[in-house]
Each structure stands twice: as structure tokens, then as C-alpha cells.
Write a protein that holds these residues in place. Structure first.
Motif, PDB file in Angstrom:
ATOM      1  N   GLY A  73      27.070  35.278  47.515  1.00 33.02           N
ATOM      2  CA  GLY A  73      28.239  34.233  46.635  1.00 33.02           C
ATOM      3  C   GLY A  73      29.139  35.260  46.077  1.00 33.02           C
ATOM      4  O   GLY A  73      30.573  34.732  45.901  1.00 33.02           O
ATOM      5  N   LEU A  74      29.088  36.398  45.678  1.00 33.84           N
ATOM      6  CA  LEU A  74      30.383  37.243  45.424  1.00 33.84           C
ATOM      7  C   LEU A  74      31.256  37.445  46.194  1.00 33.84           C
ATOM      8  O   LEU A  74      32.640  37.026  46.037  1.00 33.84           O
ATOM      9  N   PHE A  95      38.525  43.528  46.202  1.00 30.41           N
ATOM     10  CA  PHE A  95      37.185  43.360  46.363  1.00 30.41           C
ATOM     11  C   PHE A  95      36.349  44.547  46.791  1.00 30.41           C
ATOM     12  O   PHE A  95      35.223  44.623  46.397  1.00 30.41           O
ATOM     13  N   GLY A  96      36.881  45.327  47.234  1.00 33.93           N
ATOM     14  CA  GLY A  96      36.308  46.600  47.402  1.00 33.93           C
ATOM     15  C   GLY A  96      35.964  47.546  46.200  1.00 33.93           C
ATOM     16  O   GLY A  96      34.714  47.911  46.217  1.00 33.93           O
ATOM     17  N   PHE A  97      36.809  47.383  45.396  1.00 26.13           N
ATOM     18  CA  PHE A  97      36.745  48.108  44.074  1.00 26.13           C
ATOM     19  C   PHE A  97      35.515  47.230  43.440  1.00 26.13           C
ATOM     20  O   PHE A  97      35.090  47.786  42.580  1.00 26.13           O
ATOM     21  N   ILE A  98      35.693  45.941  43.326  1.00 22.08           N
ATOM     22  CA  ILE A  98      34.862  45.278  42.701  1.00 22.08           C
ATOM     23  C   ILE A  98      33.243  45.436  43.119  1.00 22.08           C
ATOM     24  O   ILE A  98      32.296  45.850  42.208  1.00 22.08           O
ATOM     25  N   GLN A 118      36.991  34.188  49.399  1.00 18.48           N
ATOM     26  CA  GLN A 118      37.128  32.956  49.955  1.00 18.48           C
ATOM     27  C   GLN A 118      37.640  31.633  48.937  1.00 18.48           C
ATOM     28  O   GLN A 118      38.540  31.127  49.334  1.00 18.48           O
ATOM     29  N   GLU A 119      36.956  31.839  47.740  1.00 22.86           N
ATOM     30  CA  GLU A 119      37.476  30.692  46.840  1.00 22.86           C
ATOM     31  C   GLU A 119      38.577  31.050  46.117  1.00 22.86           C
ATOM     32  O   GLU A 119      39.590  30.236  45.780  1.00 22.86           O
ATOM     33  N   LEU A 168      32.084  42.660  35.338  1.00 26.25           N
ATOM     34  CA  LEU A 168      30.693  41.852  35.700  1.00 26.25           C
ATOM     35  C   LEU A 168      29.895  42.798  36.604  1.00 26.25           C
ATOM     36  O   LEU A 168      28.642  42.885  36.167  1.00 26.25           O
ATOM     37  N   MET A 169      30.514  43.234  37.629  1.00 25.44           N
ATOM     38  CA  MET A 169      29.543  44.121  38.530  1.00 25.44           C
ATOM     39  C   MET A 169      29.239  45.424  38.076  1.00 25.44           C
ATOM     40  O   MET A 169      28.149  45.709  38.224  1.00 25.44           O
ATOM     41  N   LEU A 170      30.015  46.042  36.830  1.00 24.42           N
ATOM     42  CA  LEU A 170      29.719  47.350  36.341  1.00 24.42           C
ATOM     43  C   LEU A 170      28.364  46.954  35.483  1.00 24.42           C
ATOM     44  O   LEU A 170      27.638  47.718  35.561  1.00 24.42           O
TER      45      LEU A 170
END
Length: 432
Positions: free
Chosen positions: A248-249, A264-267, A255-256, A329-331
Motif C-alpha cells: 500500500g505504501l 519516496f526513496g527517502f520515505i 500511484q495515488e 509516519l514511516m520513522l
């Protein structure tokens, strides 16, 4: 060996284990990233890339219980060394093949599968041996160092793999991998895997149980230990439902929401950064008093974070706001991931009987890994059929229900009797 000498040797193990784990894990991460880039560059096919991933996951899933049996019944030191040597030989074989015949997809897939099997044997055996290498008071520190090595490899592996892929030939790339595995072997050969063993050596001529009987015995032990069975069941649920996050990420962000690939790579990297920060905390902090309860709270937080993926789809955020939201959020997700895994790992090191530890860790790895491809398939289809926010929120609610039921108060009290108000701790006899 005196107690002081044991503690000194355990200190040596603590750092040698960490360096060895870092070298081998980093090498595996670099190889996986570099070889994936090569497959994509060679074929331009996502299907071939996925097949290489399957060659990495499937052998681990099928053979992990066998690795657990081997770890419980044979020399752990010899298994780890032979497994690392097998990884080195597999990469060396690919190197020789590439020199004489050039790289081909079948050769790459075969090498990936062989490395997957050998690294799994080393991983399961090492996991079952930590309590033999390190004194009980520093197992949490060892687990923290272990998670730090994984986090550093997760962050640095793709970076180094990308640099090597861009600046050196594939043959040089493979030579570096062989060297990394051999360095790990040298370090592991100096370790005493029986330093804190409680097992009584088998008498000469004693008949070993067959593999089938030994593996059955491991499953029986697992079923009889209610708390460990709960941990395995919840691990299966976590790996399945968090496939919704892994699929989903990128789907939601790229995509969305049309987030750029660089951002996105940093995320994604923030997950590993969070893991590293939490690992450092566990390596220097006090041991968690009630690990199962602590991990339950961590899983519930992770479930809420999973639902949080839907927020940018439901709330109108700017591009920058969406990127910053996902970074945070990912952190936090990376931090809570370690907050779940480390206390549980320490608890299993201490509570699972030594003669069954390899089989328990092998079964845990097998069932957990089996959920990943199934989860990828299920959630890959769901994201195409159902709005993404419904998928992540539904997965979050399912995981909350599963965790609340499986880790209900009666289970927590069984794992930690001190939580029961009627529990009366033993008191020393002062007249002795």
C-alpha cells in the motif's frame, strides 16, 4: 572457566557477533539490490525481478523448520561457518560462471536460491545461539545491536549496491561479496557457541532421533507452550496484515498521490532510520520488565500507523504536507517495529528451552515468511478492486482485533505472573 572469564568472553562475543552480523547482512543487502538492478537492466521485466524475489523467499519458507532441527542437534558453530562458506561458494560459483559463460537468468536465480538457503541456516542458528553466546543480563543489548546491524544494512545496502553497480563491473561486485562472507567466517570461527549452554553433552553411542521425530517434537513443544504459541500466531498475523503496508505504501504514495521517486526513496529509508534509533535505545537502556505487554502495545500502535496511511487520501494535504506526513509516519513505524521485535526476541531467548530453541525459531521464520507472498498476492488484488483507504483501515482493525484477542489479559498474566494481583512472589528465608 571462571565467571569473570565468561563475562569477558561474552563481551567479546557481543561485539564480534555485531560486526559479523553487520558484514554478512550488509553483504546480502548489497548483493540483493545490485543483482536486482542487473536483472531489471538485462530484461526490463518486472516479472523476472519478481521471480528473483520468489527464489529468495520460497526456499527460506520451506526449509526453515529443517534448519531449526539441524541447529538443535548439531554444532551451532559449525553450522554457522559452513552456511557462510556456502554463501561465499555460491557467489564464487556465479563469478566463475560469469567469467566463462556470461551471466544468465537461470544462474542468477540458482545463486539467489542457494544464498537464501545458506543465509537462512546461519540466521536461524545464530538466533537460537544468542543466549549461549551472551550472558542473560545483556541479551537485550545483543538484540539491540543485532537490530542496529539490520537497520544499517537496510539503509546502506541499496546505496552501496547502487554505487558499485554503477562504477564497477559485475565480476568485481561479486568478488566483494565473496570477501564479505569470508570475513564473517573468520570472525565467527573465534566464537564459543557453548559458553552459556545448559545442555548436558550426549553420551557416546547415544542414538539421535530421526529428523521427522525431532521436528515433530519441536511442534509438540510449541503447542504445549501457550505463550510462545501466541507469539508465533501473532507474528503470522503481523506479517500478513502488514503486507497491506508494504504494497500500500508505494501504491498510495506513488500511484495515488504522485509522489516523486526520489522523495519516496527517502520515505522508505525512514523505516530503517527509525529501526536504528530504536535499536540504539535498546542497546543502552534497561531491560523491558514485561516484554509481552510491551510488545502488545507496540503492535497496537503499529496498527494505528497502518490506518494512518489512509489520511492523505481522506484529508486534503499539499504535496509537501503529504511527503512530510509519510516521512514521520514511516520513522515512527520503524521505531515501533523494533519496540515489538526486540522485547519478544529477548523473552524467547530466555523462556524457550535450549534444546528446542532452534526448532522454535525455525518454525517462526517459516510461518512468518510464508505469510509475505500470500499477503502480497491478496493485498495486490485488493488494491486493484477496493479503494486503498478501505484496505488499510480494514487491515488495521483486523490486526487490532487479532492482537487484543491473542494477547488478552489472561495470556499476559500467564507470561508475566507479576501482573496478577493475586500473585505472591517468593520471599527469601531470612533465618537461613
Amino acid at each position: 572457566m571462571s565467571e569473570a572469564a565468561k563475562i569477558s568472553k561474552a563481551t567479546y562475543h557481543l561485539y564480534t557477533f555485531t560486526i559479523s552480523k553487520l558484514i554478512s547482512t550488509f553483504g546480502s543487502s548489497v548483493y540483493a539490490f545490485g543483482i536486482s538492478l542487473y536483472v531489471l537492466a538485462l530484461t526490463g521485466s518486472a516479472a523476472n525481478f519478481a521471480l528473483n524475489l520468489i527464489c529468495s523467499i520460497l526456499p527460506r519458507t520451506l526449509l526453515a523448520p529443517f534448519a531449526g532441527y539441524i541447529a538443535d542437534n548439531y554444532s551451532k558453530k559449525m553450522i554457522v561457518i559452513l552456511a557462510q562458506l556456502a554463501s561465499a561458494l555460491a557467489v564464487a560459483g556465479l563469478l566463475v560462471y560469469s567469467i566463462y559463460a556470461g551471466l544468465s537468468l537461470p544462474a542468477i536465480y540458482t545463486t539467489t536460491a542457494l544464498i537464501s538457503v545458506s543465509s537462512m541456516f546461519a540466521s536461524v542458528t545464530f538466533s537460537s545461539a544468542i543466549a549461549n553466546l551472551i550472558d542473560a543480563d545483556r541479551i537485550q543489548k545483543a538484540m539491540g545491536f543485532n537490530q542496529s546491524a539490520i537497520a544499517i544494512a537496510t539503509i546502506g545496502g541499496p546505496v552501496v549496491g547502487g554505487i558499485l553497480f554503477g562504477f564497477v563491473s559485475m565480476n568485481v561486485f561479486l568478488i566483494i561479496q565473496v570477501a564479505a562472507y569470508l570475513m564473517a567466517v573468520v570472525l565467527e570461527s573465534t566464537m564459543n557457541f557453548k559458553l552459556f549452554t545448559n545442555r548436558i553433552a550426549e553420551t557416546a553411542g547415544a542414538v539421535k532421533k530421526s529428523m521427522a521425530a525431532g521436528m515433530k517434537e519441536g511442534f509438540v513443544y510449541l503447542k504445549s507452550n501457550r505463550v510462545v504459541m501466541v507469539i508465533v500466531t501473532v507474528a503470522v498475523g503481523i506479517n500478513f496484515f502488514f503486507s497491506a503496508l508494504m504494497i500500500g505504501l508505494p501504491f498510495i504514495a506513488v500511484q495515488e498521490l504522485k509522489i516523486e521517486a526520489t522523495h519516496f526513496g527517502f520515505i522508505e529509508a525512514m523505516i530503517a532510520v527509525g529501526m536504528l534509533l530504536a535499536s540504539i535505545y535498546f542497546s543502552v537502556g534497561k531491560e523491558v520488565k514485561f516484554p509481552l505487554r510491551f510488545s502488545k502495545r507496540g503492535i497496537l500502535v503499529m496498527s494505528v500507523l497502518l490506518a494512518g496511511l489512509a489520511m492523505p487520501l481522506m484529508v486534503d494535504l499539499s504535496y509537501t504536507g503529504s511527503v512530510v506526513f509519510f516521512l514521520v509516519l514511516m520513522l515512527v513505524f520503524g521505531v515501533t517495529n523494533v519496540f515489538v521485535n526486540t522485547p519478544i526476541g529477548v523473552m524467547m531467548q530466555k523462556d524457550v528451552e535450549e534444546e528446542y530453541r532452534g526448532r522454535v525459531f525455525g518454525i517462526l521464520e517459516s510461518v512468518a515468511m510464508a505469510m509475505m507472498p500470500l499477503g502480497y498476492l491478496v493485498f495486490g488484488l485488493l488494491y486493484d478492486l477496493v479503494p486503498a483507504e478501505y484496505v488499510v483501515i480494514g487491515s488495521s482493525l483486523c490486526l487490532i482485533v487479532l492482537t487484543s484477542f491473542m494477547m488478552r489479559p489472561s495470556i499476559l498474566k500467564q507470561a508475566h505472573p507479576e501482573l496478577d494481583q493475586d500473585f505472591i512472589p517468593a520471599t527469601p528465608d531470612l533465618q537461613k
